[in-house]
Design an enzyme around this catalytic site. Sequence first.
Site, PDB file in Angstrom:
ATOM      1  N   GLY B 198       0.820  -1.211   0.000  1.00 18.69           N
ATOM      2  CA  GLY B 198       0.000   0.000   0.000  1.00 18.69           C
ATOM      3  C   GLY B 198       0.844   1.246   0.000  1.00 18.69           C
ATOM      4  CB  SER B 199      -0.031   4.704   0.837  1.00 22.10           C
ATOM      5  OG  SER B 199      -0.279   4.708   2.236  1.00 22.10           O
ATOM      6  N   GLY B 202       0.973   5.015   4.989  1.00 21.88           N
ATOM      7  CA  GLY B 202       0.284   3.998   5.780  1.00 21.88           C
ATOM      8  C   GLY B 202       1.228   2.881   6.190  1.00 21.88           C
ATOM      9  N   GLY B 203       2.073   2.468   5.262  1.00 25.68           N
ATOM     10  CA  GLY B 203       3.006   1.379   5.553  1.00 25.68           C
ATOM     11  C   GLY B 203       4.044   1.778   6.583  1.00 25.68           C
ATOM     12  CD  GLU B 222       4.586  -3.709  -3.659  1.00 26.58           C
ATOM     13  OE1 GLU B 222       3.981  -4.756  -3.834  1.00 26.58           O
ATOM     14  OE2 GLU B 222       4.311  -2.648  -4.267  1.00 26.58           O
ATOM     15  CB  CYS B 259       3.082  -1.133  -6.950  1.00 29.72           C
ATOM     16  SG  CYS B 259       2.830  -2.882  -7.193  1.00 29.72           S
TER      17      CYS B 259
END
Lengths: 471, 471
Positions: B198-199, B202-203, B222, B259
């Site tokens: 994800g982003s 957020g990650g 990732e 991605c």
Amino acid sequence: MDDVDTIARAAAEAFEVTVRSTGAERASWLRAVAAALDSGTEELVPLAHEETGIPIDRLRGEVARTTGQLRMFADVVEEGSYLEVVIDHADPSATPPRPDLRRILRPVGPVAVFSASNFPFAFSVAGGDTASALAVGCTVVVKGHAGHPLLSRRTAQLVTEALREAGAPEGIFALVTGRDAGIALVEHPAITAASFTGSLAGGRALADRAAARPTPIPFYGELGSINPVVVTAGADAARGEALATGLGTSFQLSAGQLCTKPGVVFVPHGSRLEAALPAAVGDEAHRLLTDAITSGFSSGVAAALAIDGVEVIAGDPASHTAPVVLATDAATLSEHAETLLAEVFGPFTLLVRYTEPAEVIAAFEHLEGSLTATLHAEEGEDTAELLARMESLAGRLLFAGWPTGVAVTWSQHHGGPWPATNTQHTSVGATASRRFQRPIVYQDAPQHVLPEPLLEHNPLGIPRRVDGVRA
Amino acid sequence: MDDVDTIARAAAEAFEVTVRSTGAERASWLRAVAAALDSGTEELVPLAHEETGIPIDRLRGEVARTTGQLRMFADVVEEGSYLEVVIDHADPSATPPRPDLRRILRPVGPVAVFSASNFPFAFSVAGGDTASALAVGCTVVVKGHAGHPLLSRRTAQLVTEALREAGAPEGIFALVTGRDAGIALVEHPAITAASFTGSLAGGRALADRAAARPTPIPFYGELGSINPVVVTAGADAARGEALATGLGTSFQLSAGQLCTKPGVVFVPHGSRLEAALPAAVGDEAHRLLTDAITSGFSSGVAAALAIDGVEVIAGDPASHTAPVVLATDAATLSEHAETLLAEVFGPFTLLVRYTEPAEVIAAFEHLEGSLTATLHAEEGEDTAELLARMESLAGRLLFAGWPTGVAVTWSQHHGGPWPATNTQHTSVGATASRRFQRPIVYQDAPQHVLPEPLLEHNPLGIPRRVDGVRA
């Protein structure tokens, strides 16, 4: 920290060369370092003895282990499996069509190595972390341990000279010292990974800094381990005296300053082991490695003894650095787990008496991860449930042995669940080098741009998996 | 978060069973899940289309990819290399004597899987992370993505039923939803590892929580990737129009919400590619996956356009969700790197014009790590220095292709230097399962306590290294 900045930049510059070096080149560098240390043994060992108090004979053995490690990594590099090459040829008929993909492990970049106090050779300047990082093509900046500063400096000189003479690039290896330099190192943008062997508090602080960087880097910490041992009623009945001798030797080895020291030993109530153990415990005060270890030993033993239901069964706690064995029962251990299961570096172990095996399993709920767990049992005893607990807690499971002594082999694993280590990696054995590698895959690359190990005709003859099949 | 607590505890209880399961059992579980999803395709795909707006055909292909992944991991488990078995027999003549050591990789425990919005099957409830964790004997709690809640729930039902019917233990798999549940999950003591796609923001927030736990756990994120592409003068001269078509397809695939989307493309000044590209760019507004992606797309394009020296060469930025191509030159890119090299999810790419290859190399200093880097060049052009930069920045290096499309193979690597991923691991391909394994070594163990893959006679016939030799 201008010095650290200059050194880290030089390591990054040298990496531009080492990243393109061949395995054969690096194997020759490692062997040159090994030869230099072997030649320097008679100079280095007395220096180490003076600074650490570790006996000459053990230090001599440790140099041999260290040079053996360097040569093992040279062998590992030449064998080639460490590159984990996987090739899948293109398949235009697949849905969607599959490109040609060739995977290899590449060095991560400059690595920071934090050396330990208790192995001034094997886990220090030219130890396993340095060897495994150089082996795969990384450059190395060692943060020397304050417990042996002169030895660190002299070893670094020998390593630097040997690497230079062997043709390695300037800047491939350097030493920094001091706490601030260590912090600056783990936070330096040029550093791409760090490895550490030492205390839980120190390691955690550095790990937190590595994780908090704008660009986080992997931090490989070996942090703390209690190394539980379980002796069954059957084993005690069959060989309690021999077990006492074995335990006595193991927990007092190197004055108990080993990360694999057996720190808590579960024994049946009224065991022959307990009866025989005092005869296997020395009464001489040891010189411990550092002031911090000396005071930690005294205060750790005192904290345990302050608990009701803990008693001395060998040694004199008042002597402060002589060996001590305490004993308690499983219920007391569970009640005071935080104190009684804290790692105490130095010649100390704790016997925990139990009546039913179920008490041991219950006590295991309070144990954290360890590098090792050891079982002494007899054939026919049902140890399945106990073993399942031990497996979940440790990275190495021993049977009828003692955890001190870590063979440097292809198979070895020196790591375990937190806080033994903070990753799934090992710092001893052939696979230690994987900490300092990252995969890269080449898609539809022309042969002339590929690294040699990925060329179609496999000029190096290394092991590879091709189209799913190991070759 | 009582719910998360109950579910995580159930996953820990189920792990007591899965940790002892055989590879054959787990392969059958994975195949049962694959069969259930295949059977459910006609129900699931319309649901996914409704919730995500992704075209039916792509979703159908994604289900096939997802079930293919599950079956690949079943094959990987049966092949046995994933256990990385290494056996060194005892050598009593060594100094010191060497014990019998047998290394194997074991499952880490219950795993938290954070699913992504852009692959509602392949990187979601029953995606690659779930498959690779189940494959090695872990249990899984998925944090479903808010972008496809009904699909997540229905998929989870099918997975749960399939696992139950195949004989897997209750609690081996569960779904939780909501931001708070995700945080509770990554902080729950029973969870031993987490994976995330994800982003970056957020990650990173979750990674920080994983690292700050009393017992830190590995977090495999990732997080973000710009996927640079370089087109040389030779390649542009030889096939500029074809490259324009290829780039157009790649950056607009799945409305640019991949991605591996090519986000920045270096082209020679006055390139045929640039001239031909507008014809390859659609003018239809896309429905993007989430409100956050929609607003991020608009604001990302607007921020780039606000910079002097950035111009529109295709599309209408005012339309907000229709494809847009901007262009600038290498000097402007370097000056405004933070804005121009931020990942913009959606149908957008940035052309960067250069005159000399040295400008590209200079601009590369501003690039962060990416999942991929792509080179379009002609034979005979000197690209060595450029390639060295690309290797240092990416996990997959492509030649004459486009980065979208990630083959699921033995060799695949889907990861890269920060912020592409925060570890050296992959989330696609056979080696993805290693994220959820930890080594353990058995020392001098009697045969009857060893896991089957370590038995002397190798009853499973799996690949092993014995006494240093691959067998």
